[in-house]
Design a protein around this motif. Structure first.
Motif, short mmCIF file in Angstrom:
data_model
loop_
_atom_site.label_atom_id
_atom_site.label_comp_id
_atom_site.label_asym_id
_atom_site.label_seq_id
_atom_site.Cartn_x
_atom_site.Cartn_y
_atom_site.Cartn_z
N GLU A 73 -4.22 2.36 -1.88
CA GLU A 73 -3.82 1.01 -2.26
C GLU A 73 -2.63 0.51 -1.45
O GLU A 73 -2.52 -0.70 -1.19
CB GLU A 73 -3.53 0.95 -3.76
CG GLU A 73 -4.79 1.14 -4.59
CD GLU A 73 -4.56 1.08 -6.09
OE1 GLU A 73 -3.63 0.38 -6.53
OE2 GLU A 73 -5.33 1.73 -6.82
N LYS A 74 -1.76 1.41 -1.01
CA LYS A 74 -0.61 1.00 -0.19
C LYS A 74 -1.08 0.49 1.18
O LYS A 74 -0.55 -0.49 1.69
CB LYS A 74 0.39 2.14 -0.03
CG LYS A 74 1.15 2.43 -1.30
CD LYS A 74 2.16 3.54 -1.11
CE LYS A 74 2.87 3.81 -2.44
NZ LYS A 74 3.84 4.88 -2.32
N LYS A 75 -2.07 1.15 1.76
CA LYS A 75 -2.61 0.68 3.03
C LYS A 75 -3.26 -0.69 2.88
O LYS A 75 -3.07 -1.57 3.72
CB LYS A 75 -3.63 1.68 3.58
CG LYS A 75 -3.02 2.96 4.12
CD LYS A 75 -4.11 3.88 4.66
CE LYS A 75 -3.53 5.17 5.18
NZ LYS A 75 -4.60 6.10 5.64
N VAL A 76 -4.03 -0.86 1.81
CA VAL A 76 -4.69 -2.14 1.58
C VAL A 76 -3.65 -3.23 1.32
O VAL A 76 -3.75 -4.33 1.87
CB VAL A 76 -5.71 -2.05 0.42
CG1 VAL A 76 -6.32 -3.42 0.13
CG2 VAL A 76 -6.81 -1.04 0.75
N ALA A 77 -2.62 -2.92 0.54
CA ALA A 77 -1.54 -3.88 0.29
C ALA A 77 -0.88 -4.30 1.60
O ALA A 77 -0.56 -5.47 1.80
CB ALA A 77 -0.51 -3.30 -0.67
N GLY A 78 -0.70 -3.34 2.50
CA GLY A 78 -0.13 -3.65 3.81
C GLY A 78 -1.02 -4.58 4.60
O GLY A 78 -0.54 -5.49 5.29
#
Length: 157
Positions: A73-78
């Motif tokens: 989810e952190k990659k997608v948020a980025g």
């Protein structure tokens, strides 16, 4: 046992896909990636699971990931440029018209922002949800890119 699509959701997806694809329905559930892989008889990694997230400002974000991967989810948020959270079943139904486990990767009719797991490009063909919790369809990674209008990205943990 598989058969051509007949449920309302699967027929809706079949009509969007057209003659180039064949939505198949099974007696048993294809709701989860593991169930879909078992029904089709393929490796879990070849299942293109659709996961809907919600941005901090309320927009839907669809991530189509390999069934063997967990979405980071952190990659997608980025990629989105703001925090995201996993969408609840009511949000999924409201934004896509499909229940969790049935959301097809058919482009901007599902979500305005779509990301595709680059690991799906490792396979000649993959299987995606077909509009019901008992239906799937086979396509190539190139087909997936064309149907969604999305690019492949690093979205896996």
């Amino acid at each position: 046992m598989m058969r051509p699509a007949s449920s309302d959701g699967a027929m809706r997806v079949q009509s969007v896909l057209g003659e180039a694809f064949r939505v198949l329905e099974f007696e048993d559930s294809t709701h989860s990636s593991a169930e879909a892989a078992a029904a089709v008889g393929c490796d879990l990694a070849r299942i293109a699971k659709s996961m809907l997230f919600k941005t901090a400002d309320g927009r839907p974000v669809l991530v189509v990931a390999s069934g063997a991967n967990r979405v980071d989810e952190k990659k997608v948020a980025g990629l989105v440029g703001q925090k995201i959270s996993r969408a609840d079943p009511g949000f999924v139904l409201e934004k896509t018209g499909f229940a969790v486990g049935a959301v097809p990767p058919v482009g901007h009719t599902v979500a305005p922002v779509v990301f595709l797991d680059r690991d799906l490009k490792l396979f000649p063909t993959i299987w995606a949800a077909g509009g019901s919790t008992k239906s799937v369809f086979e396509l190539t990674p190139s087909d997936l890119g064309r149907l969604t209008g999305a690019e492949f990205a690093d979205v896996a943990k």
